[in-house]
Write an enzyme that holds these catalytic residues in place. Structure first.
Site, PDB file in Angstrom:
ATOM      1  N   GLU A 104     -31.517 -26.925  54.761  1.00 35.21           N
ATOM      2  CA  GLU A 104     -32.310 -27.392  53.610  1.00 35.21           C
ATOM      3  C   GLU A 104     -31.436 -28.050  52.542  1.00 35.21           C
ATOM      4  OE1 GLU A 104     -33.328 -24.958  50.327  1.00 35.21           O
ATOM      5  OE2 GLU A 104     -32.909 -23.100  51.425  1.00 35.21           O
TER       6      GLU A 104
ATOM      7  N   LYS B 258     -37.284 -30.666  43.128  1.00 31.74           N
ATOM      8  CA  LYS B 258     -37.390 -29.601  44.134  1.00 31.74           C
ATOM      9  C   LYS B 258     -38.726 -29.796  44.839  1.00 31.74           C
ATOM     10  CE  LYS B 258     -38.052 -24.612  44.221  1.00 31.74           C
ATOM     11  NZ  LYS B 258     -38.178 -23.446  43.341  1.00 31.74           N
TER      12      LYS B 258
ATOM     13  N   VAL C  43     -37.321 -24.238  51.662  1.00 33.81           N
ATOM     14  CA  VAL C  43     -37.515 -23.662  52.997  1.00 33.81           C
ATOM     15  C   VAL C  43     -38.839 -24.176  53.585  1.00 33.81           C
ATOM     16  CG1 VAL C  43     -37.994 -21.506  54.245  1.00 33.81           C
ATOM     17  CG2 VAL C  43     -36.077 -21.633  52.629  1.00 33.81           C
TER      18      VAL C  43
ATOM     19  N   ASP D 195     -47.225 -15.479  41.451  1.00 34.42           N
ATOM     20  CA  ASP D 195     -46.121 -16.289  41.960  1.00 34.42           C
ATOM     21  C   ASP D 195     -45.663 -15.785  43.329  1.00 34.42           C
ATOM     22  OD1 ASP D 195     -43.986 -17.905  42.428  1.00 34.42           O
ATOM     23  OD2 ASP D 195     -43.027 -17.613  40.482  1.00 34.42           O
TER      24      ASP D 195
ATOM     25  N   SER E  12     -44.063 -17.526  46.802  1.00 28.93           N
ATOM     26  CA  SER E  12     -43.499 -18.787  47.291  1.00 28.93           C
ATOM     27  C   SER E  12     -44.312 -19.373  48.438  1.00 28.93           C
ATOM     28  CB  SER E  12     -42.070 -18.556  47.770  1.00 28.93           C
ATOM     29  OG  SER E  12     -41.565 -19.728  48.369  1.00 28.93           O
ATOM     30  N   ALA E  13     -44.424 -20.697  48.438  1.00 28.60           N
ATOM     31  CA  ALA E  13     -45.071 -21.411  49.553  1.00 28.60           C
ATOM     32  C   ALA E  13     -44.284 -21.219  50.852  1.00 28.60           C
ATOM     33  CB  ALA E  13     -45.190 -22.895  49.215  1.00 28.60           C
ATOM     34  N   ASP E  14     -43.047 -20.749  50.746  1.00 27.43           N
ATOM     35  CA  ASP E  14     -42.264 -20.478  51.961  1.00 27.43           C
ATOM     36  C   ASP E  14     -42.994 -19.489  52.873  1.00 27.43           C
ATOM     37  OD1 ASP E  14     -40.305 -22.005  50.753  1.00 27.43           O
ATOM     38  OD2 ASP E  14     -38.889 -20.352  50.463  1.00 27.43           O
TER      39      ASP E  14
ATOM     40  N   LYS F  81     -34.284 -12.225  49.004  1.00 26.23           N
ATOM     41  CA  LYS F  81     -33.479 -12.201  47.775  1.00 26.23           C
ATOM     42  C   LYS F  81     -33.864 -11.045  46.872  1.00 26.23           C
ATOM     43  CE  LYS F  81     -34.135 -16.235  46.849  1.00 26.23           C
ATOM     44  NZ  LYS F  81     -34.636 -17.404  46.908  1.00 26.23           N
TER      45      LYS F  81
HETATM   46  N1  PSU Z   1     -32.475 -19.141  47.812  1.00 23.71           N
HETATM   47  C1  PSU Z   1     -31.249 -19.476  47.347  1.00 23.71           C
HETATM   48  N2  PSU Z   1     -31.101 -20.681  46.803  1.00 23.71           N
HETATM   49  C2  PSU Z   1     -32.137 -21.550  46.716  1.00 23.71           C
HETATM   50  C3  PSU Z   1     -33.404 -21.185  47.216  1.00 23.71           C
HETATM   51  C4  PSU Z   1     -33.525 -19.966  47.749  1.00 23.71           C
HETATM   52  O1  PSU Z   1     -30.332 -18.713  47.432  1.00 23.71           O
HETATM   53  O2  PSU Z   1     -31.929 -22.638  46.209  1.00 23.71           O
HETATM   54  C5  PSU Z   1     -34.529 -22.167  47.206  1.00 23.71           C
HETATM   55  C6  PSU Z   1     -35.006 -22.374  48.651  1.00 23.71           C
HETATM   56  O3  PSU Z   1     -35.118 -23.758  48.861  1.00 23.71           O
HETATM   57  C7  PSU Z   1     -36.362 -21.718  48.692  1.00 23.71           C
HETATM   58  C8  PSU Z   1     -36.825 -21.951  47.292  1.00 23.71           C
HETATM   59  O4  PSU Z   1     -37.220 -22.278  49.640  1.00 23.71           O
HETATM   60  O5  PSU Z   1     -35.662 -21.695  46.505  1.00 23.71           O
HETATM   61  C9  PSU Z   1     -37.979 -21.065  46.917  1.00 23.71           C
HETATM   62  O6  PSU Z   1     -38.525 -21.532  45.727  1.00 23.71           O
HETATM   63  P1  PSU Z   1     -39.967 -21.035  45.279  1.00 23.71           P
HETATM   64  O7  PSU Z   1     -39.797 -19.569  45.037  1.00 23.71           O
HETATM   65  O8  PSU Z   1     -40.257 -21.818  44.030  1.00 23.71           O
HETATM   66  O9  PSU Z   1     -40.892 -21.351  46.403  1.00 23.71           O
HETATM   67 MN    MN Z   2     -43.043 -19.731  42.953  1.00 25.09          MN
END
Ligand code: PSU
Ligand code: MN
Length: 303
Positions: A26, A88, A108, A140, A142-144, A161
């Site tokens: 990514e 992003k 992701v 909140d 994540s869309a992941d 994480k």
């Molecule tokens: N974990 C990390 N560094 C990052 C991310 C995750 O250690 O930069 C990024 C990844 O691209 C992940 C995104 O898909 O953060 C998730 O963001 P959100 O929670 O807004 O979906």
């Molecule tokens: Mn989010």
């Protein structure tokens, strides 16, 4: 049709045509996850590790209105130097950014989408997004996680994480049928640390067993991804209590500053880095390297 949007690097294309192992990588981690120049060095070294372990790397980003699968060194340098000036880009951002020809760093979720379109089944990253703490109020998530529910790509990461709500993330993944497999571990790793207090669904000890599991899932048409949770190497992990304190502080500051939505993850990771005097950055780099190696091994076994 899809060719109008996809731009696959010739080396990646050649590998895919010849059924050789390819690992997707990514780009949000480059632009939003780490500072320059460590982000560039890490991105290039991750590619080298994938190569050293017998697979072709395909770092993914949105450039000039195309989903680029496999970047040049110049493109990686551009993403690394631009940092958070680059948008992003998660699933919902793809139509706007591509139609407007605005460059984007893939998360992701969007990297999985691109990988599946290109025919890549294994993806290495640091950590996935998940259910945030306090999600019952903020919503909140994540869309992941929805991408893992729907898109057929295996994601090798260092667990979930520690800034997230691990328990709720595991519940969500269970609901959507996403297996969480521990590589040589029964405990779910928490990114910076090998321990978390939570268990993975199942432990597998070799890349070939993981490849068998992926094959079985997709042969059965059980759509969606698999999380391969690969603990950070022992000598690189951070102290559990030190991390807990840093994360608790970062979460308080986030609340005070009113940071929300897509800015949340980059803010928290940046703050934790600051609060640990950069120790968390070293750990982050080490775990990404570790994941790239395992992903390349799994990609080879999937052939
Ligand atoms: N974990 C990390 N560094 C990052 C991310 C995750 O250690 O930069 C990024 C990844 O691209 C992940 C995104 O898909 O953060 C998730 O963001 P959100 O929670 O807004 O979906
Ligand atoms: Mn989010």
């Amino acid at each position: 049709m899809i060719e109008n949007y996809l731009d696959i690097h010739p080396e990646v294309e050649k590998a895919l045509v010849n059924n050789l192992p390819v690992v997707a990588l990514e780009s949000t981690i480059i632009s939003h996850g780490m500072p320059y120049p460590q982000n560039k060095e890490t991105a290039l070294h991750v590619e080298q590790i994938v190569r050293d372990n017998g697979a072709v790397p395909a770092t993914i980003a949105l450039i000039g209105g195309k989903i680029k699968v496999g970047l040049t060194e110049n493109e990686i340098d551009y993403l690394a130097k631009s940092g958070s000036k680059i948008v992003k880009a998660s699933r919902r951002d793809l139509p706007f950014l591509l139609s407007q020809k605005i460059d984007g760093a893939t998360t992701v979720a969007s990297t999985m989408i691109a990988a599946e379109l290109a025919g890549i089944r294994v993806f290495a990253t640091g950590g996935i997004g998940g259910v945030h703490r306090g999600a019952s109020q903020s919503f909140d998530i994540s869309a992941d996680l929805q991408e893992l529910a729907n898109t057929n790509v295996a994601v090798v990461c260092a667990g979930i994480k520690a800034i997230l709500d691990l328990g709720l993330t595991l519940e969500y993944l269970e609901t959507f049928g996403v297996p969480v497999i521990g590589y040589q571990t029964e405990e779910l790793p928490a990114f910076y640390t090998r321990k978390s207090g939570f268990k993975v669904n199942n432990k597998l000890d070799s890349a070939s067993e993981i490849a068998d599991l992926l094959k079985t899932k997709w042969d059965l048409k059980l759509k969606g991804g698999v999380i391969i949770a690969n603990p950070i190497p022992k000598d690189k992990q951070l102290d559990f209590e030190v991390m807990k304190n840093a994360i608790d502080k970062a979460l308080i500051q986030e609340k005070e500053l009113g940071i929300k939505g897509k800015d949340s993850t980059p803010f928290l990771l940046g703050k934790v880095k600051e609060l640990t005097d950069g120790l968390s950055l070293d750990a982050n780099i080490a775990l990404v390297y570790n994941n790239a190696k395992l992903a390349a091994q799994i990609a080879q076994e999937l052939k």
